[in-house]
Design a protein around this motif. Structure first.
Motif, PDB file in Angstrom:
ATOM      1  N   THR A 263      49.124  57.022  26.431  1.00 34.93           N
ATOM      2  CA  THR A 263      49.855  58.240  26.812  1.00 34.93           C
ATOM      3  C   THR A 263      51.075  57.878  27.640  1.00 34.93           C
ATOM      4  O   THR A 263      51.246  56.735  28.088  1.00 34.93           O
ATOM      5  CB  THR A 263      48.946  59.170  27.629  1.00 34.93           C
ATOM      6  OG1 THR A 263      48.582  58.501  28.856  1.00 34.93           O
ATOM      7  CG2 THR A 263      47.693  59.527  26.849  1.00 34.93           C
ATOM      8  N   ASP A 264      51.919  58.869  27.870  1.00 35.86           N
ATOM      9  CA  ASP A 264      53.138  58.641  28.640  1.00 35.86           C
ATOM     10  C   ASP A 264      52.848  58.202  30.075  1.00 35.86           C
ATOM     11  O   ASP A 264      53.651  57.484  30.685  1.00 35.86           O
ATOM     12  CB  ASP A 264      53.989  59.921  28.662  1.00 35.86           C
ATOM     13  CG  ASP A 264      54.564  60.246  27.293  1.00 35.86           C
ATOM     14  OD1 ASP A 264      54.648  59.313  26.458  1.00 35.86           O
ATOM     15  OD2 ASP A 264      54.911  61.422  27.053  1.00 35.86           O
ATOM     16  N   ASN A 265      51.722  58.686  30.625  1.00 37.88           N
ATOM     17  CA  ASN A 265      51.411  58.303  32.008  1.00 37.88           C
ATOM     18  C   ASN A 265      50.606  56.991  32.094  1.00 37.88           C
ATOM     19  O   ASN A 265      50.081  56.638  33.148  1.00 37.88           O
ATOM     20  CB  ASN A 265      50.649  59.421  32.725  1.00 37.88           C
ATOM     21  CG  ASN A 265      49.338  59.744  32.042  1.00 37.88           C
ATOM     22  OD1 ASN A 265      49.030  59.172  30.997  1.00 37.88           O
ATOM     23  ND2 ASN A 265      48.567  60.642  32.613  1.00 37.88           N
ATOM     24  N   GLY A 266      50.500  56.285  30.954  1.00 38.65           N
ATOM     25  CA  GLY A 266      49.900  54.947  30.972  1.00 38.65           C
ATOM     26  C   GLY A 266      48.388  54.925  30.965  1.00 38.65           C
ATOM     27  O   GLY A 266      47.798  54.050  31.611  1.00 38.65           O
ATOM     28  N   THR A 298      53.685  50.349  24.144  1.00 42.42           N
ATOM     29  CA  THR A 298      54.052  51.009  25.393  1.00 42.42           C
ATOM     30  C   THR A 298      54.924  50.083  26.224  1.00 42.42           C
ATOM     31  O   THR A 298      54.896  48.857  26.058  1.00 42.42           O
ATOM     32  CB  THR A 298      52.789  51.377  26.196  1.00 42.42           C
ATOM     33  OG1 THR A 298      53.173  51.962  27.441  1.00 42.42           O
ATOM     34  CG2 THR A 298      51.939  50.146  26.481  1.00 42.42           C
ATOM     35  N   THR A 299      55.687  50.676  27.115  1.00 43.48           N
ATOM     36  CA  THR A 299      56.511  49.894  28.033  1.00 43.48           C
ATOM     37  C   THR A 299      55.762  49.606  29.337  1.00 43.48           C
ATOM     38  O   THR A 299      56.250  48.850  30.171  1.00 43.48           O
ATOM     39  CB  THR A 299      57.813  50.649  28.361  1.00 43.48           C
ATOM     40  OG1 THR A 299      57.490  51.947  28.912  1.00 43.48           O
ATOM     41  CG2 THR A 299      58.663  50.821  27.109  1.00 43.48           C
ATOM     42  N   HIS A 300      54.605  50.218  29.512  1.00 48.46           N
ATOM     43  CA  HIS A 300      53.806  49.972  30.716  1.00 48.46           C
ATOM     44  C   HIS A 300      53.259  48.550  30.704  1.00 48.46           C
ATOM     45  O   HIS A 300      52.836  48.045  29.667  1.00 48.46           O
ATOM     46  CB  HIS A 300      52.633  50.962  30.800  1.00 48.46           C
ATOM     47  CG  HIS A 300      53.061  52.380  31.009  1.00 48.46           C
ATOM     48  ND1 HIS A 300      53.395  52.897  32.242  1.00 48.46           N
ATOM     49  CD2 HIS A 300      53.186  53.410  30.128  1.00 48.46           C
ATOM     50  CE1 HIS A 300      53.715  54.169  32.118  1.00 48.46           C
ATOM     51  NE2 HIS A 300      53.601  54.514  30.843  1.00 48.46           N
ATOM     52  N   GLU A 301      53.249  47.910  31.881  1.00 51.91           N
ATOM     53  CA  GLU A 301      52.665  46.578  31.989  1.00 51.91           C
ATOM     54  C   GLU A 301      51.151  46.639  32.127  1.00 51.91           C
ATOM     55  O   GLU A 301      50.442  45.732  31.691  1.00 51.91           O
ATOM     56  CB  GLU A 301      53.269  45.837  33.197  1.00 51.91           C
ATOM     57  CG  GLU A 301      54.738  45.487  33.017  1.00 51.91           C
ATOM     58  CD  GLU A 301      55.266  44.666  34.171  1.00 51.91           C
ATOM     59  OE1 GLU A 301      54.466  44.365  35.108  1.00 51.91           O
ATOM     60  OE2 GLU A 301      56.453  44.297  34.156  1.00 51.91           O
ATOM     61  N   THR A 302      50.666  47.698  32.753  1.00 51.24           N
ATOM     62  CA  THR A 302      49.223  47.915  32.870  1.00 51.24           C
ATOM     63  C   THR A 302      48.906  49.331  32.403  1.00 51.24           C
ATOM     64  O   THR A 302      49.742  50.238  32.521  1.00 51.24           O
ATOM     65  CB  THR A 302      48.720  47.731  34.312  1.00 51.24           C
ATOM     66  OG1 THR A 302      49.376  48.672  35.169  1.00 51.24           O
ATOM     67  CG2 THR A 302      48.958  46.321  34.807  1.00 51.24           C
ATOM     68  N   VAL A 303      47.721  49.509  31.881  1.00 51.78           N
ATOM     69  CA  VAL A 303      47.270  50.836  31.476  1.00 51.78           C
ATOM     70  C   VAL A 303      45.892  51.072  32.067  1.00 51.78           C
ATOM     71  O   VAL A 303      45.147  50.136  32.387  1.00 51.78           O
ATOM     72  CB  VAL A 303      47.205  50.979  29.935  1.00 51.78           C
ATOM     73  CG1 VAL A 303      48.580  50.863  29.323  1.00 51.78           C
ATOM     74  CG2 VAL A 303      46.264  49.944  29.336  1.00 51.78           C
ATOM     75  N   LYS A 304      45.561  52.357  32.235  1.00 47.58           N
ATOM     76  CA  LYS A 304      44.240  52.701  32.746  1.00 47.58           C
ATOM     77  C   LYS A 304      43.352  53.116  31.575  1.00 47.58           C
ATOM     78  O   LYS A 304      43.680  54.032  30.828  1.00 47.58           O
ATOM     79  CB  LYS A 304      44.324  53.843  33.759  1.00 47.58           C
ATOM     80  CG  LYS A 304      42.941  54.268  34.299  1.00 47.58           C
ATOM     81  CD  LYS A 304      43.027  55.499  35.191  1.00 47.58           C
ATOM     82  CE  LYS A 304      43.598  55.122  36.545  1.00 47.58           C
ATOM     83  NZ  LYS A 304      43.515  56.271  37.496  1.00 47.58           N
ATOM     84  N   LEU A 305      42.230  52.397  31.433  1.00 49.64           N
ATOM     85  CA  LEU A 305      41.250  52.730  30.408  1.00 49.64           C
ATOM     86  C   LEU A 305      40.278  53.764  30.977  1.00 49.64           C
ATOM     87  O   LEU A 305      39.685  53.546  32.038  1.00 49.64           O
ATOM     88  CB  LEU A 305      40.489  51.475  29.975  1.00 49.64           C
ATOM     89  CG  LEU A 305      39.281  51.675  29.054  1.00 49.64           C
ATOM     90  CD1 LEU A 305      39.710  52.278  27.721  1.00 49.64           C
ATOM     91  CD2 LEU A 305      38.542  50.364  28.842  1.00 49.64           C
TER      92      LEU A 305
END
Length: 504
Positions: A263-266, A298-305
């Motif tokens: 998602t956009d918020n990672g 995604t451009t995020h370096e980390t994401v929340k699962l």
């Protein structure tokens, strides 16, 4: 007076005779005990040792094997002495820090030095076999994989053992050596079933980066690359074996997570993690393997699962990992791979065992329906409830919903097991004290310790000779005891007769 002297002489003769009988009885008993002890322990005097390091994708394990020295070329009793799990990840994880790979093995190699008599260090062969983790690294970076193996070889060579090299074994060899191990330990070589077919177990292996299926089919293997031939103990074995790189449990999870929408918020949501579970993941971890080559979404370096805990949805997601769109043979497993129909009994080990053992903690699972119900119950359980109910590391606990559905999909939709033949699978960790896996078969092959004929009996003498000696000496002891009894009885009768005459 002469009669009294004659009686004294007779008493002396009786005493000497009884003493002789007692000595002979003692000798007979000693012989019986000695032969029995020597028969049971004769082959334990002089042992040989061998070491195999299993350099897997997620960890490395060291196994020490022993066998009677007298039976080097006719052994049927190679057994595992001990094992050691290397702390840290598999050696393929050190490809950026090659110099750290060798020292990671230090603690287990030191344990091997302590476990094996010092005078036998120089004659103890050591082998390192690297599996799917290094196969993936070789695909990704051949030069670095070679440098990594050389660094590990240099470190192991500093130990006083007979180091015979480190190599990356193929998936087919990994499957075949696993098949040899479990059938060797089960004593299946040389036996024949009631139907006249070789009485062997098929082998199902699930690691972190690959999975292997190996068995003797009831028809000809059509694909030469999936065919292996061995002649063991005077019998020929034509087996089917196939290894699926990237379909080990860890790499399959990476493929699943990579397919999820960020998602956009990672954040990413997965039904294969319990509801309420959360974890931060570095995006680069999705794309550090040839199994997940697509560029990041995604451009995020980390994401929340975030876990949503839905067994039905998880099953659907996992099923999509196995491609059934094409098959150019009468029967296939998945991804267009030809596979003969499943036939006979199987031993499933490595991750297959550990996942099934988790779901069996609240009671044995007797059929496929019960396994599916157990996986569903866990997947639909809230994360806090799962943590409260099971005492294990969160990393492994959190993956069990995915792992449960993955092995179910792999065994049923992949390898074509059904409810009717599910119970033909034995989930194995150890067999007669030795770990089920490919390492023992690997060592047996490289040390040329699988003879063409059946092994000698590991005893001082054959059964007929042993029984003959035991029966003969037992009869001798019984006869001597009977003679002693008769002599003592005659003496007592004489004493009683004398007492009667004296009274008269």
């Amino acid at each position: 007076m002469p009669e009294s002297q004659e009686g004294i002489k007779q008493n002396k003769r009786r005493k000497h005779f009884i003493c002789l009988i007692a000595v002979l009885c003692l000798v007979g008993v000693v012989v019986l005990v000695a032969v029995g002890v020597m028969q049971s322990t004769s082959m334990q005097r002089n042992m040989k040792f061998g070491i195999v390091l299993d350099a897997g994708s997620s960890h490395t394990a060291l196994y020490i094997y022993q066998w009677p020295a007298e039976k080097m070329n006719n052994t049927g009793l190679v057994e595992q002495l001990t094992s050691c799990n290397v702390k840290g990840p598999g050696i393929s994880s050190y490809w950026r820090n090659v110099e750290q790979a060798g020292p990671s093995l230090r603690a287990c190699l030191d344990k091997a030095k302590q476990s094996i008599p010092k005078e036998q260090h120089g004659e103890t062969p050591v082998y390192l076999g690297a599996t799917a983790g290094m196969r993936l690294l070789r695909l990704q970076n051949p030069a670095q994989s070679e440098k990594l193996l050389q660094a590990v070889e240099t470190f192991i060579s500093s130990y006083p053992f007979d180091f015979r090299g480190a190599r990356i074994i193929s998936g087919a060899d990994e499957g075949a050596f696993g098949w040899i191990t479990i059938n060797y330990l089960m004593g299946n070589f040389g036996t024949v079933s009631a139907g006249g077919d070789p009485d062997t177990l098929g082998a199902l292996d699930l690691g972190g980066a690959s999975t292997q299926v190996t068995f003797i089919p009831n028809n000809v293997v059509k694909s030469p690359e999936d065919s292996k031939f061995f002649r063991l103990y005077g019998r020929s074995y034509h087996m089917y074996t196939h290894s699926f790189l990237c379909y080990g449990k860890d790499q399959a999870m990476k493929m699943l997570l990579q397919s999820l929408v960020v998602t956009d918020n990672g954040t990413i949501s997965s039904p294969c993690f319990n509801d309420g579970y959360e974890k931060l993941i570095n995006v680069s971890a999705f794309y550090d393997s040839p199994c997940t080559p697509d560029p990041p979404r995604t451009t995020h370096e980390t994401v929340k699962l975030i876990g949503t805990g839905s067994s039905k949805e998880c099953r659907s997601h996992v099923s999509q990992l196995l491609n059934h769109s094409s098959c150019n043979c009468s029967t296939c497993s998945f991804n267009g791979v030809c596979q003969p129909p499943i036939w006979g009994k199987f031993g499933a080990f490595s991750a297959f065992y550990y996942v099934m053992d988790f779901f069996s903690k609240h009671g044995p699972l007797k059929n496929l329906d019960q396994v599916q119900a157990a996986v569903e119950r866990f997947c639909n359980m809230a994360w806090q409830e799962a943590k409260h109910m099971y005492n294990m590391k969160e990393k492994y606990l959190s993956e069990n919903c995915f792992s449960g559905h993955y092995i179910l999909m792999l065994l049923t939709e992949g390898y074509n097991f059904t409810g009717s033949n599910w119970n033909s699978i034995q989930f194995l960790k150890k067999i007669k004290g030795s770990d089920a896996g490919w390492t023992l078969g690997y060592m047996l092959n490289l040390t040329n310790m699988i003879p063409a004929e059946l092994p000698y009996t590991e005893t001082l003498m054959n059964e007929a000779s042993f029984l003959s000696i035991m029966v003969i000496f037992s009869l001798c002891v019984l006869i001597l005891l009977l003679l002693a009894f008769l002599v003592m009885k005659r003496k007592l009768c004489g004493v009683e007769q004398g007492a009667t005459l004296g009274t008269a």
